[in-house]
Design an enzyme around this catalytic site. Structure first.
Site, PDB file in Angstrom:
ATOM      1  N   CYS A   2       0.859  -1.634  -0.052  1.00  0.00           N
ATOM      2  CA  CYS A   2      -0.211  -0.054   0.089  1.00  0.00           C
ATOM      3  C   CYS A   2       1.268   0.887   0.292  1.00  0.00           C
ATOM      4  O   CYS A   2       1.752   1.368   0.913  1.00  0.00           O
ATOM      5  CB  CYS A   2      -0.784   0.000   1.488  1.00  0.00           C
ATOM      6  SG  CYS A   2      -1.536   1.511   1.189  1.00  0.00           S
ATOM      7  N   GLU A 108      -3.775   1.582  -6.072  1.00  0.00           N
ATOM      8  CA  GLU A 108      -2.592   0.219  -6.283  1.00  0.00           C
ATOM      9  C   GLU A 108      -2.545   0.118  -8.718  1.00  0.00           C
ATOM     10  O   GLU A 108      -3.556   1.099  -8.948  1.00  0.00           O
ATOM     11  CB  GLU A 108      -3.039  -0.732  -6.838  1.00  0.00           C
ATOM     12  CG  GLU A 108      -2.322  -2.203  -5.835  1.00  0.00           C
ATOM     13  CD  GLU A 108      -0.608  -1.102  -5.656  1.00  0.00           C
ATOM     14  OE1 GLU A 108       0.043  -1.502  -6.288  1.00  0.00           O
ATOM     15  OE2 GLU A 108      -0.240  -1.661  -4.535  1.00  0.00           O
TER      16      GLU A 108
END
Length: 231
Positions: A2, A108
């Site tokens: 992340c 992402e």
């Protein structure tokens, strides 16, 4: 992993969602491209109430020697849930220094079919609501004698939605598990580790956004807009 997220909802929504005193959030403003190394909002429970504060994203364990801390480095931005109870950097923090990082989406990068680049994706809950990412924090004493509080976001294996984009995802705590995660009296890894699981894919969605997300200097609402994908 992340490496980027957003927190764009209003102060009032934050206060209501995490049951906090709004006066404890004088620093809050919407963020559209939060990156490692920046100051971020974290929530802890002080034994009586939830309380917000600012931490630097990138864990520096308290025992780190000044000569081993890289100048300008971002620290440890993520901790794997599978090893968080074993690694020295995280084991003691799992027992006594847990926090949550409020967010309403994370980014992402999805590999393109032709193998020539990646497409940034914005990933959020279906209703776009706030969620809590599981994190650990610690306080490091700088060579100048100043205290620096830092944090790392815990990741887990990707769910069915995310695995097409990346193999990892942040641990998003289920609302009913947030209280247990923040409970200062709970120190048993056997009770805490089961909370660190992939969030249900059926309750999430993802869509492509601008390549501008890749530049940390970009932090505007336009980053949230869906863009067409050219194949």
């Amino acid at each position: 992993m992340c490496g980027r997220y957003t927190i764009t909802l209003t102060l009032e929504e934050l206060v209501i969602r995490f049951v906090m005193d709004r006066t404890s959030l004088p620093f809050y403003s919407p963020r559209y491209n939060v990156a490692p190394g920046q100051m971020i909002m974290a929530v802890i429970h002080d034994g009586e109430n939830n309380r917000a504060g600012e931490l630097k994203w990138g864990l520096i364990p308290s025992w780190t020697k000044p000569e081993n801390e890289r100048s300008g480095g971002t620290g440890i931005i993520n901790a794997r849930s599978e090893s968080v109870a074993q690694k020295p950097s995280f084991k003691a923090l799992l027992e006594r220094k847990r926090c949550i990082i409020p967010a309403d989406s994370f980014y992402e990068w999805k590999p393109l079919p032709d193998g020539k680049g990646k497409q940034p994706m914005r990933i959020q809950l279906h209703d776009g609501s706030l969620f809590a990412m599981a994190a650990l924090y610690d306080t490091w004493l700088t060579p100048e004698g100043q205290k620096l509080s830092t944090a790392t976001i815990i990741t887990t294996e990707a769910n069915e939605l995310i695995m097409d984009i990346h193999s990892r995802m942040p641990v998003i705590l289920r609302p009913e598990d947030e209280k247990a995660w923040l409970d200062r009296n709970e120190r048993s890894p056997h009770k805490l580790l089961p909370l660190l699981r992939p969030y249900p894919a059926a309750q999430m969605k993802a869509y492509p956004v601008s390549q501008a997300v890749g530049n940390v200097r970009n932090d505007t609402p336009e980053l949230l807009e869906e863009v067409p994908v050219h194949t």
